[in-house]
Design a protein around this motif. Sequence first.
Motif, PDB file in Angstrom:
ATOM      1  N   ALA A 144       0.829  -1.209   0.000  1.00  0.00           N
ATOM      2  CA  ALA A 144       0.000   0.000   0.000  1.00  0.00           C
ATOM      3  C   ALA A 144       0.859   1.254   0.000  1.00  0.00           C
ATOM      4  O   ALA A 144       0.599   2.211  -0.737  1.00  0.00           O
ATOM      5  CB  ALA A 144      -0.931  -0.009   1.214  1.00  0.00           C
ATOM      6  N   ALA A 145       1.908   1.271   0.828  1.00  0.00           N
ATOM      7  CA  ALA A 145       2.761   2.455   0.914  1.00  0.00           C
ATOM      8  C   ALA A 145       3.498   2.702  -0.393  1.00  0.00           C
ATOM      9  O   ALA A 145       3.662   3.846  -0.833  1.00  0.00           O
ATOM     10  CB  ALA A 145       3.747   2.302   2.061  1.00  0.00           C
ATOM     11  N   SER A 146       3.958   1.633  -1.047  1.00  0.00           N
ATOM     12  CA  SER A 146       4.691   1.801  -2.313  1.00  0.00           C
ATOM     13  C   SER A 146       3.778   2.335  -3.405  1.00  0.00           C
ATOM     14  O   SER A 146       4.224   3.119  -4.258  1.00  0.00           O
ATOM     15  CB  SER A 146       5.329   0.470  -2.740  1.00  0.00           C
ATOM     16  N   ARG A 147       2.484   1.939  -3.381  1.00  0.00           N
ATOM     17  CA  ARG A 147       1.547   2.485  -4.374  1.00  0.00           C
ATOM     18  C   ARG A 147       1.377   3.993  -4.189  1.00  0.00           C
ATOM     19  O   ARG A 147       1.337   4.756  -5.155  1.00  0.00           O
ATOM     20  CB  ARG A 147       0.202   1.780  -4.268  1.00  0.00           C
ATOM     21  N   VAL A 148       1.256   4.437  -2.924  1.00  0.00           N
ATOM     22  CA  VAL A 148       1.097   5.864  -2.649  1.00  0.00           C
ATOM     23  C   VAL A 148       2.321   6.634  -3.110  1.00  0.00           C
ATOM     24  O   VAL A 148       2.218   7.738  -3.664  1.00  0.00           O
ATOM     25  CB  VAL A 148       0.841   6.096  -1.144  1.00  0.00           C
ATOM     26  N   LEU A 149       3.495   6.073  -2.902  1.00  0.00           N
ATOM     27  CA  LEU A 149       4.740   6.742  -3.270  1.00  0.00           C
ATOM     28  C   LEU A 149       5.110   6.552  -4.737  1.00  0.00           C
ATOM     29  O   LEU A 149       6.080   7.158  -5.210  1.00  0.00           O
ATOM     30  CB  LEU A 149       5.886   6.219  -2.399  1.00  0.00           C
ATOM     31  N   SER A 150       4.346   5.699  -5.424  1.00  0.00           N
ATOM     32  CA  SER A 150       4.615   5.409  -6.842  1.00  0.00           C
ATOM     33  C   SER A 150       6.019   4.841  -7.050  1.00  0.00           C
ATOM     34  O   SER A 150       6.759   5.244  -7.963  1.00  0.00           O
ATOM     35  CB  SER A 150       4.425   6.673  -7.694  1.00  0.00           C
ATOM     36  N   VAL A 151       6.396   3.914  -6.156  1.00  0.00           N
ATOM     37  CA  VAL A 151       7.683   3.224  -6.295  1.00  0.00           C
ATOM     38  C   VAL A 151       7.431   1.722  -6.202  1.00  0.00           C
ATOM     39  O   VAL A 151       6.385   1.272  -5.736  1.00  0.00           O
ATOM     40  CB  VAL A 151       8.690   3.665  -5.210  1.00  0.00           C
ATOM     41  N   HIS A 152       8.413   0.943  -6.608  1.00  0.00           N
ATOM     42  CA  HIS A 152       8.308  -0.509  -6.510  1.00  0.00           C
ATOM     43  C   HIS A 152       8.394  -0.923  -5.044  1.00  0.00           C
ATOM     44  O   HIS A 152       9.053  -0.259  -4.233  1.00  0.00           O
ATOM     45  CB  HIS A 152       9.437  -1.175  -7.310  1.00  0.00           C
ATOM     46  N   ALA A 153       7.750  -2.008  -4.693  1.00  0.00           N
ATOM     47  CA  ALA A 153       7.773  -2.483  -3.311  1.00  0.00           C
ATOM     48  C   ALA A 153       9.195  -2.728  -2.831  1.00  0.00           C
ATOM     49  O   ALA A 153       9.528  -2.455  -1.661  1.00  0.00           O
ATOM     50  CB  ALA A 153       6.930  -3.751  -3.181  1.00  0.00           C
ATOM     51  N   ASN A 154      10.040  -3.240  -3.711  1.00  0.00           N
ATOM     52  CA  ASN A 154      11.432  -3.488  -3.307  1.00  0.00           C
ATOM     53  C   ASN A 154      12.161  -2.179  -3.003  1.00  0.00           C
ATOM     54  O   ASN A 154      13.042  -2.132  -2.136  1.00  0.00           O
ATOM     55  CB  ASN A 154      12.174  -4.261  -4.405  1.00  0.00           C
ATOM     56  N   THR A 155      11.810  -1.128  -3.736  1.00  0.00           N
ATOM     57  CA  THR A 155      12.418   0.186  -3.468  1.00  0.00           C
ATOM     58  C   THR A 155      12.046   0.665  -2.071  1.00  0.00           C
ATOM     59  O   THR A 155      12.879   1.206  -1.332  1.00  0.00           O
ATOM     60  CB  THR A 155      11.952   1.209  -4.516  1.00  0.00           C
ATOM     61  N   LEU A 156      10.770   0.469  -1.712  1.00  0.00           N
ATOM     62  CA  LEU A 156      10.338   0.880  -0.381  1.00  0.00           C
ATOM     63  C   LEU A 156      11.066   0.063   0.686  1.00  0.00           C
ATOM     64  O   LEU A 156      11.514   0.628   1.703  1.00  0.00           O
ATOM     65  CB  LEU A 156       8.821   0.719  -0.235  1.00  0.00           C
ATOM     66  N   ARG A 157      11.203  -1.246   0.468  1.00  0.00           N
ATOM     67  CA  ARG A 157      11.909  -2.075   1.451  1.00  0.00           C
ATOM     68  C   ARG A 157      13.353  -1.595   1.600  1.00  0.00           C
ATOM     69  O   ARG A 157      13.885  -1.544   2.719  1.00  0.00           O
ATOM     70  CB  ARG A 157      11.891  -3.535   1.015  1.00  0.00           C
ATOM     71  N   TYR A 158      13.978  -1.250   0.490  1.00  0.00           N
ATOM     72  CA  TYR A 158      15.352  -0.762   0.547  1.00  0.00           C
ATOM     73  C   TYR A 158      15.424   0.517   1.385  1.00  0.00           C
ATOM     74  O   TYR A 158      16.347   0.682   2.201  1.00  0.00           O
ATOM     75  CB  TYR A 158      15.879  -0.500  -0.869  1.00  0.00           C
ATOM     76  N   ARG A 159      14.466   1.426   1.201  1.00  0.00           N
ATOM     77  CA  ARG A 159      14.497   2.696   1.926  1.00  0.00           C
ATOM     78  C   ARG A 159      14.294   2.474   3.436  1.00  0.00           C
ATOM     79  O   ARG A 159      14.946   3.144   4.255  1.00  0.00           O
ATOM     80  CB  ARG A 159      13.420   3.643   1.385  1.00  0.00           C
ATOM     81  N   LEU A 160      13.420   1.546   3.798  1.00  0.00           N
ATOM     82  CA  LEU A 160      13.234   1.258   5.215  1.00  0.00           C
ATOM     83  C   LEU A 160      14.502   0.642   5.812  1.00  0.00           C
ATOM     84  O   LEU A 160      14.885   0.947   6.950  1.00  0.00           O
ATOM     85  CB  LEU A 160      12.037   0.320   5.409  1.00  0.00           C
ATOM     86  N   ASP A 161      15.152  -0.219   5.036  1.00  0.00           N
ATOM     87  CA  ASP A 161      16.415  -0.806   5.513  1.00  0.00           C
ATOM     88  C   ASP A 161      17.487   0.274   5.645  1.00  0.00           C
ATOM     89  O   ASP A 161      18.277   0.277   6.610  1.00  0.00           O
ATOM     90  CB  ASP A 161      16.898  -1.882   4.535  1.00  0.00           C
ATOM     91  N   ARG A 162      17.539   1.169   4.652  1.00  0.00           N
ATOM     92  CA  ARG A 162      18.534   2.241   4.712  1.00  0.00           C
ATOM     93  C   ARG A 162      18.287   3.156   5.906  1.00  0.00           C
ATOM     94  O   ARG A 162      19.243   3.599   6.561  1.00  0.00           O
ATOM     95  CB  ARG A 162      18.454   3.049   3.405  1.00  0.00           C
TER      96      ARG A 162
END
Length: 391
Positions: free
Chosen positions: A348-366
């Motif tokens: 859901a969060a990646s859809r709002v941000l218009s990014v791939h789910a893996n991109t969001l996971r990377y940002r949370l890890d970073r």
Amino acid sequence: MTVDPATTDQQPQPGRTAAAAVAAHLQADIARLAATATVGILEQIDSFRGRDLPRADVDAHVRFFLEAGIRALAAGRTAATEAELEAARAYGARRAADGVPAEDVLLSFYVAFRAVWEETSDVLAQRDDLGELLPAMERTMLWVQYITSEVGAGHRDALAGASMARLAASRRLAEALDDPTVPESELHTALERLGFDPEGGFHLWVSRRTADASRLRAIQSRLEEGPGRFVVLDTPGEVVVVGQGWQPAAQAEEALLEDGGGPVGVGLVRSGPAGARRSIGDARRALRAGGGRPGAHRYADIWPFALIADVGAGHVPLLDGALDTARSHPHLGEAVREFADHGFSVAAASRVLSVHANTLRYRLDRWQELTGLDCRTYTGLITSRAAVELA
């Protein structure tokens, strides 16, 4: 105005002139004429009907002015007496207090006297002295103009006085809400003078912006379209709305946000004068916690961050690293916010941000690498979210 028959002029003596004879005929039928005029006013003018004015009150005033007009016709005079002018001013002020617009008050005289003119036409059709009557009737029309002019003046003066009193009460309310040294009794009085129930619940909204008088009136008018009681206050650098009674909060928020208005802080509904002070404090804390982002920031939704922001230096060491990261890497802070606000759902969060789910996971890890805070744990998430809000 209380109509006192003892103060009216002597009734016209029939038979002296044609005008007096017609006036006597009308006076003899005054009860029916007044009733007809009252029905016409209530049926044709929405503000008289919509304000639920007492029928007896409307009828008494209609009869008073009809009888005064009939006396003017009998005497053939254009000028109104001082007593008639005083009554007209008082009547205009009374209808202003009832909330009847000035144009409707003046229209009511046209409706009422039309009943007289229609009755007069029936009488005139049976007479052969129109040459004497018509000038007298023209003079009576001038009399009506004098009367309605005074009615309008009374209405205008009453509104001006009420406006000044409301402005003074609004300013006092704004001061009392902001100054804790002002006794609660004075805040109670200011609320009461503006039509609030001082012991009821209060809901306050704050927008950090300036607004000219026309903009403030527009906000006030929009809020008055719905139920509830609202007052718009103009304070330095802010527009404050004080509300009471049932009303969708969204309407107040929209009224403040439209036309590019700045962010709005929304307080909790709290009871009594002290509650009004607390609610405006809620709204301001919500604004601070919102960090200047557009839209409505409701204290009910972001109170943990608002409280942390208010605590000050005592909690800063816990947030220092996360605050620096949120400020220097805003895209990581945005990822934290949307992850928290969308049910901890990466999809859901990646859809709002218009990014791939893996991109969001990377940002949370970073984010975790830079701050040491894991957003997948309760403590890590609440600390991260607070840092993002305060950054």
